[in-house]
Design an enzyme around this catalytic site. Structure first.
Site, mmCIF file in Angstrom:
data_model
loop_
_atom_site.group_PDB
_atom_site.id
_atom_site.type_symbol
_atom_site.label_atom_id
_atom_site.label_comp_id
_atom_site.label_asym_id
_atom_site.label_seq_id
_atom_site.Cartn_x
_atom_site.Cartn_y
_atom_site.Cartn_z
ATOM 1 N N HIS A 34 45.612 45.917 39.638
ATOM 2 C CA HIS A 34 46.404 45.215 40.656
ATOM 3 C C HIS A 34 47.827 45.788 40.705
ATOM 4 O O HIS A 34 48.648 45.311 41.489
ATOM 5 C CB HIS A 34 46.514 43.728 40.316
ATOM 6 C CG HIS A 34 45.248 42.944 40.496
ATOM 7 N ND1 HIS A 34 44.439 43.070 41.595
ATOM 8 C CD2 HIS A 34 44.677 41.977 39.722
ATOM 9 C CE1 HIS A 34 43.412 42.226 41.490
ATOM 10 N NE2 HIS A 34 43.526 41.566 40.364
ATOM 11 N N SER A 63 43.205 31.533 49.245
ATOM 12 C CA SER A 63 42.361 31.960 48.131
ATOM 13 C C SER A 63 43.150 31.922 46.814
ATOM 14 O O SER A 63 42.657 31.450 45.784
ATOM 15 C CB SER A 63 41.846 33.375 48.428
ATOM 16 O OG SER A 63 40.898 33.762 47.486
ATOM 17 N N LYS A 84 34.479 30.884 48.984
ATOM 18 C CA LYS A 84 33.850 30.667 50.291
ATOM 19 C C LYS A 84 33.614 31.976 51.030
ATOM 20 O O LYS A 84 32.691 32.089 51.825
ATOM 21 C CB LYS A 84 34.796 29.835 51.153
ATOM 22 C CG LYS A 84 34.601 28.366 51.144
ATOM 23 C CD LYS A 84 35.466 27.809 52.264
ATOM 24 C CE LYS A 84 35.395 26.332 52.415
ATOM 25 N NZ LYS A 84 36.384 25.888 53.425
ATOM 26 N N LYS A 87 42.945 38.445 45.100
ATOM 27 C CA LYS A 87 42.336 37.610 46.139
ATOM 28 C C LYS A 87 42.166 38.298 47.497
ATOM 29 O O LYS A 87 42.084 37.653 48.541
ATOM 30 C CB LYS A 87 43.109 36.273 46.337
ATOM 31 C CG LYS A 87 43.501 35.521 45.108
ATOM 32 C CD LYS A 87 42.585 35.627 43.946
ATOM 33 C CE LYS A 87 41.235 34.998 44.114
ATOM 34 N NZ LYS A 87 40.343 35.378 42.958
ATOM 35 N N THR A 88 42.098 39.597 47.446
ATOM 36 C CA THR A 88 41.934 40.349 48.704
ATOM 37 C C THR A 88 40.551 40.982 48.826
ATOM 38 O O THR A 88 40.292 41.695 49.797
ATOM 39 C CB THR A 88 42.979 41.485 48.789
ATOM 40 O OG1 THR A 88 42.781 42.345 47.667
ATOM 41 C CG2 THR A 88 44.392 40.961 48.799
ATOM 42 N N GLY A 89 39.676 40.743 47.852
ATOM 43 C CA GLY A 89 38.340 41.339 47.919
ATOM 44 C C GLY A 89 38.057 42.293 46.768
ATOM 45 O O GLY A 89 37.124 43.098 46.827
ATOM 46 N N THR A 90 38.830 42.164 45.699
ATOM 47 C CA THR A 90 38.675 43.019 44.520
ATOM 48 C C THR A 90 37.244 42.987 43.962
ATOM 49 O O THR A 90 36.644 44.025 43.688
ATOM 50 C CB THR A 90 39.624 42.519 43.397
ATOM 51 O OG1 THR A 90 40.875 42.196 43.980
ATOM 52 C CG2 THR A 90 39.779 43.528 42.302
ATOM 53 N N ARG A 111 43.798 42.260 52.844
ATOM 54 C CA ARG A 111 43.156 41.159 53.581
ATOM 55 C C ARG A 111 44.200 40.345 54.330
ATOM 56 O O ARG A 111 45.376 40.347 53.947
ATOM 57 C CB ARG A 111 42.440 40.277 52.530
ATOM 58 C CG ARG A 111 41.640 39.144 53.069
ATOM 59 C CD ARG A 111 41.086 38.286 51.935
ATOM 60 N NE ARG A 111 40.184 37.275 52.462
ATOM 61 C CZ ARG A 111 39.663 36.286 51.759
ATOM 62 N NH1 ARG A 111 39.940 36.181 50.465
ATOM 63 N NH2 ARG A 111 38.860 35.412 52.320
ATOM 64 N N TYR A 127 39.463 44.014 54.258
ATOM 65 C CA TYR A 127 38.405 43.056 53.926
ATOM 66 C C TYR A 127 37.638 42.644 55.189
ATOM 67 O O TYR A 127 36.404 42.656 55.212
ATOM 68 C CB TYR A 127 39.064 41.843 53.266
ATOM 69 C CG TYR A 127 38.151 40.713 52.872
ATOM 70 C CD1 TYR A 127 37.585 40.662 51.599
ATOM 71 C CD2 TYR A 127 37.889 39.656 53.754
ATOM 72 C CE1 TYR A 127 36.767 39.606 51.223
ATOM 73 C CE2 TYR A 127 37.071 38.605 53.382
ATOM 74 C CZ TYR A 127 36.510 38.579 52.120
ATOM 75 O OH TYR A 127 35.708 37.517 51.753
HETATM 76 P P1 A3P Z 1 37.960 33.055 49.139
HETATM 77 O O1 A3P Z 1 38.796 32.387 48.119
HETATM 78 O O2 A3P Z 1 38.597 33.083 50.496
HETATM 79 O O3 A3P Z 1 36.574 32.542 49.201
HETATM 80 P P2 A3P Z 1 39.325 38.817 44.580
HETATM 81 O O4 A3P Z 1 37.982 39.375 44.315
HETATM 82 O O5 A3P Z 1 40.330 39.857 44.993
HETATM 83 O O6 A3P Z 1 39.786 37.897 43.524
HETATM 84 O O7 A3P Z 1 39.172 37.950 45.913
HETATM 85 C C1 A3P Z 1 38.426 36.765 45.903
HETATM 86 C C2 A3P Z 1 38.011 36.438 47.308
HETATM 87 O O8 A3P Z 1 36.940 37.311 47.713
HETATM 88 C C3 A3P Z 1 37.483 35.027 47.415
HETATM 89 O O9 A3P Z 1 37.819 34.601 48.728
HETATM 90 C C4 A3P Z 1 36.005 35.244 47.230
HETATM 91 O O10 A3P Z 1 35.197 34.200 47.706
HETATM 92 C C5 A3P Z 1 35.791 36.527 48.023
HETATM 93 N N1 A3P Z 1 34.585 37.249 47.620
HETATM 94 C C6 A3P Z 1 34.074 37.374 46.368
HETATM 95 N N2 A3P Z 1 32.954 38.101 46.401
HETATM 96 C C7 A3P Z 1 32.746 38.472 47.696
HETATM 97 C C8 A3P Z 1 31.747 39.225 48.350
HETATM 98 N N3 A3P Z 1 30.724 39.731 47.688
HETATM 99 N N4 A3P Z 1 31.861 39.398 49.683
HETATM 100 C C9 A3P Z 1 32.893 38.880 50.358
HETATM 101 N N5 A3P Z 1 33.868 38.145 49.797
HETATM 102 C C10 A3P Z 1 33.806 37.941 48.471
#
Ligand code: A3P
Length: 309
Positions: free
Chosen positions: A120, A150, A276, A59-62, A142, A208
């Site tokens: 991870h 998230s 979001k 949930k950090t932008g993977t 993030r 992020y």
């Molecule tokens: P939110 O839950 O705050 O919306 P991961 O990819 O590590 O699982 O992290 C998921 C988070 O990244 C979610 O955050 C998701 O909405 C966001 N995310 C997914 N795709 C993205 C993108 N292309 N640009 C920016 N954020 C993105």
């Protein structure tokens, strides 16, 4: 494997109606099938010197990092109308160390010349050959408060639990105790951060929020680091801007595959990876007490590092 797992500390998440149990292995928490994959990778995965690891806590932008890196590395093979990212879920375009088979890595290396592998797993627990082969590592992190929110929604939605049945306060407390995917989150960040100080030429840290605020300079940094720098002509032709736009949340979250698709053999819908993507969404969930608590914990853990979450 069962023998190892049986001996580990366990935690069942009450706020998820007991539907998820985490296991603590080598100082981090995770769920069983990812742990099995991780242990298997530790035992048998053989990294190659050209492999590039995309590392992150969940949930950090993977998802974003994977799509950017994939688009950068494959830009000579595919354009926007042919890229597999249009029809294949991002997490299937870049193999995930804990879930994939050795053959998958080999096929990607050979057929796509794709050196990317995501994981991870915390730095200290990476398969030994990742370090001994001196592989490059990109680490994304993030703001912890947005990660907590998230993480909460991802687990809840994955289990199709409505918010009223999944108390946020309990999820928050659990996260503070370090029980989160591959948590404690602070330790995850600190592990890669320390390693990046020791081996800056091999480990790139991206934040992020920085990627969001200054996409161009950070995407160029990423491309340089991976070994696929943009040429002046490419930059003039708008290649960097196009990759940023294509991999941006707006575009990716509206692709059919990401709106309605599911991964092969999985019940999890791809859309829950695109929620979001708003910085500061935590303000809609945290009480003042929660904010104070997490800020204090983070100050203590990061004291003297200069790291800000
Ligand atoms: P939110 O839950 O705050 O919306 P991961 O990819 O590590 O699982 O992290 C998921 C988070 O990244 C979610 O955050 C998701 O909405 C966001 N995310 C997914 N795709 C993205 C993108 N292309 N640009 C920016 N954020 C993105």
């Amino acid at each position: 494997m069962e023998e190892i797992i049986k001996t580990l500390p366990q935690h069942t998440c009450n706020w998820l109606k007991g539907k998820i149990t985490m296991y603590k292995y080598q100082d981090f928490w995770t769920i069983k099938h990812l742990l099995e994959g991780g242990i298997l990778a530790q035992q048998s995965f053989k990294a190659e010197p050209n492999d590039v690891f995309l590392c992150s806590a969940p949930k950090t932008g993977t998802t974003w990092l994977k799509s950017l890196a994939f688009a950068i590395v494959t830009r000579e093979k595919f354009d926007e109308s042919t890229t597999p990212l249009l029809t294949k879920f991002v997490h299937e375009c870049v193999p995930f160390l804990e879930k994939s088979q050795v053959e998958e890595h080999e096929n990607n290396r050979k057929n796509l010349s794709l050196p990317l592998i995501a994981t991870h797993i915390p730095y200290a627990s990476l398969p030994e050959s990742v370090i001994s082969s001196n592989c490059k590592i990109v680490y994304i992190y993030r703001n912890i408060k947005d990660v907590i929110v998230s993480h909460y929604h991802f687990l809840r939605e994955g289990l199709k639990l409505p918010m009223e049945d999944a108390p946020f306060e309990e999820a928050f407390e659990e996260f503070c105790h370090g029980v989160s995917g591959y948590g404690p989150y602070w330790d995850h960040v600190l592990g890669y951060w320390k390693a990046s100080l020791e081996r800056p030429e091999k480990i790139l840290l991206l934040k992020y929020e920085d990627l969001k605020n200054e996409p161009k300079s950070n995407v160029k940094r990423l491309a340089d680091f991976i070994g696929c720098p943009f040429s002046v002509d490419e930059e003039k032709a708008g290649v960097v801007d196009n990759i940023i736009r294509f991999c941006g949340f707006e575009n990716m979250s509206n692709l059919e595959v990401n709106k309605t698709g599911k991964r092969n053999g999985s019940v999890t819908e791809n859309r829950i990876y695109f929620r979001k993507a708003k910085d500061g969404d935590w303000k809609n969930y945290f009480t003042n007490e929660m904010k104070e608590k997490i800020d204090k914990l983070t100050d203590e853990k990061f004291n003297g590092t200069g790291l800000l979450l």
